[in-house]
Design a protein around this motif. Sequence first.
Motif, PDB file in Angstrom:
ATOM      1  N   GLY A 126    -120.780 -48.588 -11.885  1.00 22.20           N
ATOM      2  CA  GLY A 126    -121.180 -49.211 -13.140  1.00 22.20           C
ATOM      3  C   GLY A 126    -120.416 -48.719 -14.348  1.00 22.20           C
ATOM      4  O   GLY A 126    -119.231 -48.422 -14.285  1.00 22.20           O
ATOM      5  N   VAL A 127    -121.109 -48.591 -15.463  1.00 24.42           N
ATOM      6  CA  VAL A 127    -120.520 -48.291 -16.763  1.00 24.42           C
ATOM      7  C   VAL A 127    -121.383 -47.210 -17.455  1.00 24.42           C
ATOM      8  O   VAL A 127    -122.613 -47.303 -17.398  1.00 24.42           O
ATOM      9  N   GLN A 128    -120.815 -46.245 -18.096  1.00 26.58           N
ATOM     10  CA  GLN A 128    -119.429 -45.841 -18.171  1.00 26.58           C
ATOM     11  C   GLN A 128    -119.184 -44.681 -17.203  1.00 26.58           C
ATOM     12  O   GLN A 128    -120.055 -43.840 -17.014  1.00 26.58           O
ATOM     13  N   THR A 129    -117.959 -44.571 -16.719  1.00 25.59           N
ATOM     14  CA  THR A 129    -117.599 -43.568 -15.724  1.00 25.59           C
ATOM     15  C   THR A 129    -118.027 -42.167 -16.122  1.00 25.59           C
ATOM     16  O   THR A 129    -118.683 -41.453 -15.348  1.00 25.59           O
ATOM     17  N   ASN A 130    -117.630 -41.748 -17.329  1.00 23.56           N
ATOM     18  CA  ASN A 130    -117.817 -40.366 -17.770  1.00 23.56           C
ATOM     19  C   ASN A 130    -119.094 -40.150 -18.552  1.00 23.56           C
ATOM     20  O   ASN A 130    -119.345 -39.047 -19.052  1.00 23.56           O
ATOM     21  N   MET A 131    -119.897 -41.176 -18.678  1.00 21.14           N
ATOM     22  CA  MET A 131    -121.142 -41.066 -19.431  1.00 21.14           C
ATOM     23  C   MET A 131    -122.331 -41.216 -18.489  1.00 21.14           C
ATOM     24  O   MET A 131    -122.721 -40.268 -17.818  1.00 21.14           O
ATOM     25  N   CYS A 132    -122.921 -42.409 -18.433  1.00 23.04           N
ATOM     26  CA  CYS A 132    -124.135 -42.591 -17.631  1.00 23.04           C
ATOM     27  C   CYS A 132    -123.881 -42.443 -16.136  1.00 23.04           C
ATOM     28  O   CYS A 132    -124.745 -41.948 -15.412  1.00 23.04           O
ATOM     29  N   ASN A 133    -122.709 -42.857 -15.662  1.00 21.20           N
ATOM     30  CA  ASN A 133    -122.419 -42.698 -14.237  1.00 21.20           C
ATOM     31  C   ASN A 133    -122.324 -41.229 -13.848  1.00 21.20           C
ATOM     32  O   ASN A 133    -122.927 -40.783 -12.865  1.00 21.20           O
ATOM     33  N   GLU A 134    -121.536 -40.486 -14.620  1.00 18.20           N
ATOM     34  CA  GLU A 134    -121.365 -39.067 -14.306  1.00 18.20           C
ATOM     35  C   GLU A 134    -122.684 -38.305 -14.444  1.00 18.20           C
ATOM     36  O   GLU A 134    -123.025 -37.475 -13.585  1.00 18.20           O
ATOM     37  N   THR A 135    -123.440 -38.594 -15.488  1.00 19.30           N
ATOM     38  CA  THR A 135    -124.718 -37.912 -15.691  1.00 19.30           C
ATOM     39  C   THR A 135    -125.684 -38.215 -14.553  1.00 19.30           C
ATOM     40  O   THR A 135    -126.371 -37.317 -14.038  1.00 19.30           O
ATOM     41  N   THR A 136    -125.741 -39.480 -14.142  1.00 16.40           N
ATOM     42  CA  THR A 136    -126.622 -39.870 -13.035  1.00 16.40           C
ATOM     43  C   THR A 136    -126.207 -39.186 -11.743  1.00 16.40           C
ATOM     44  O   THR A 136    -127.058 -38.709 -10.978  1.00 16.40           O
ATOM     45  N   ALA A 137    -124.903 -39.110 -11.487  1.00 17.11           N
ATOM     46  CA  ALA A 137    -124.417 -38.464 -10.272  1.00 17.11           C
ATOM     47  C   ALA A 137    -124.751 -36.977 -10.260  1.00 17.11           C
ATOM     48  O   ALA A 137    -125.204 -36.428  -9.241  1.00 17.11           O
ATOM     49  N   ARG A 138    -124.539 -36.308 -11.378  1.00 13.16           N
ATOM     50  CA  ARG A 138    -124.835 -34.879 -11.447  1.00 13.16           C
ATOM     51  C   ARG A 138    -126.329 -34.620 -11.212  1.00 13.16           C
ATOM     52  O   ARG A 138    -126.702 -33.699 -10.483  1.00 13.16           O
ATOM     53  N   MET A 139    -127.170 -35.421 -11.834  1.00 18.45           N
ATOM     54  CA  MET A 139    -128.602 -35.207 -11.687  1.00 18.45           C
ATOM     55  C   MET A 139    -129.055 -35.539 -10.269  1.00 18.45           C
ATOM     56  O   MET A 139    -129.932 -34.849  -9.720  1.00 18.45           O
ATOM     57  N   ALA A 140    -128.464 -36.577  -9.685  1.00 21.14           N
ATOM     58  CA  ALA A 140    -128.816 -36.920  -8.301  1.00 21.14           C
ATOM     59  C   ALA A 140    -128.535 -35.747  -7.373  1.00 21.14           C
ATOM     60  O   ALA A 140    -129.359 -35.392  -6.520  1.00 21.14           O
ATOM     61  N   GLU A 141    -127.380 -35.126  -7.537  1.00 25.02           N
ATOM     62  CA  GLU A 141    -127.047 -33.972  -6.691  1.00 25.02           C
ATOM     63  C   GLU A 141    -128.004 -32.821  -6.951  1.00 25.02           C
ATOM     64  O   GLU A 141    -128.466 -32.158  -6.019  1.00 25.02           O
ATOM     65  N   ASN A 142    -128.330 -32.575  -8.209  1.00 25.17           N
ATOM     66  CA  ASN A 142    -129.268 -31.498  -8.546  1.00 25.17           C
ATOM     67  C   ASN A 142    -130.635 -31.734  -7.921  1.00 25.17           C
ATOM     68  O   ASN A 142    -131.351 -30.779  -7.581  1.00 25.17           O
ATOM     69  N   LEU A 143    -130.997 -33.010  -7.752  1.00 26.11           N
ATOM     70  CA  LEU A 143    -132.288 -33.356  -7.146  1.00 26.11           C
ATOM     71  C   LEU A 143    -132.243 -33.365  -5.620  1.00 26.11           C
ATOM     72  O   LEU A 143    -133.264 -33.587  -4.978  1.00 26.11           O
ATOM     73  N   GLY A 144    -131.061 -33.124  -5.058  1.00 24.35           N
ATOM     74  CA  GLY A 144    -130.962 -32.995  -3.610  1.00 24.35           C
ATOM     75  C   GLY A 144    -130.381 -34.188  -2.872  1.00 24.35           C
ATOM     76  O   GLY A 144    -130.354 -34.196  -1.641  1.00 24.35           O
ATOM     77  N   TYR A 145    -129.878 -35.175  -3.604  1.00 27.99           N
ATOM     78  CA  TYR A 145    -129.292 -36.343  -2.951  1.00 27.99           C
ATOM     79  C   TYR A 145    -127.823 -36.102  -2.641  1.00 27.99           C
ATOM     80  O   TYR A 145    -127.127 -35.378  -3.371  1.00 27.99           O
ATOM     81  N   GLU A 146    -127.353 -36.730  -1.584  1.00 26.61           N
ATOM     82  CA  GLU A 146    -125.922 -36.818  -1.330  1.00 26.61           C
ATOM     83  C   GLU A 146    -125.391 -37.976  -2.167  1.00 26.61           C
ATOM     84  O   GLU A 146    -125.979 -39.056  -2.177  1.00 26.61           O
TER      85      GLU A 146
END
Length: 206
Positions: A126-146
């Motif tokens: 989705g949009v934006q790579t370095n904003m909502c996408n990156e933040t969502t990915a980091r939090m997903a990993e912190n929550l235990g998701y691959e």
Amino acid sequence: MEKNENVEVAADAALVVVDVQKGFADPCWGRRDNPAAEGNIAALIDAWQGSGRPVVFVRHDSTGPRSPLRPGQPGNGFQDVVEERRGKGAGPELLVTKSVNSAFYGEPDLDAWLRGAGVRQVVVVGVQTNMCNETTARMAENLGYEVLFPIDAMHTFDATGPFGWTLTAEELARATAVSLHDGGFATVVSTADVLRGVAAGAAGVG
């Protein structure tokens, strides 16, 4: 972009489609990268819906008084590439609305929904790579998701930072990819890698 031979996509992996909204076409954002993003996002949604995997559509309801993404404005709506696909899949679907960067701080609770469905792997586009996408990915990993992060199924914009520093959208995308990879937050892949993983799963070999 090099081919990654071994991307395994879980049978219940969730595709999280972040903020693919009309407002991001507004000139206020400036120059963007990756004109192929929308086509790759569409291909991934089609693959997910065709395989019955869960899809999460995330919409940013901005609280900024001048933002083209604020509720009630045309820019708040999803781009056609997303809107025409909503509700078309065989698998579960969720709409999350948010007013911050992470899709995990929205309504309804994304983490609760994913855990309730037994999902352990998410694919962020989705949009934006370095904003909502990156933040969502980091939090997903912190929550235990691959986390899988197909870097060519997203885009961002040129930006100006402190001290007069500037980075192009391409440089920001590369910085996001390196940060997520080096920090172990996500496996950065291509759309083709993920589509091969979906096809391999359908063939019973992934």
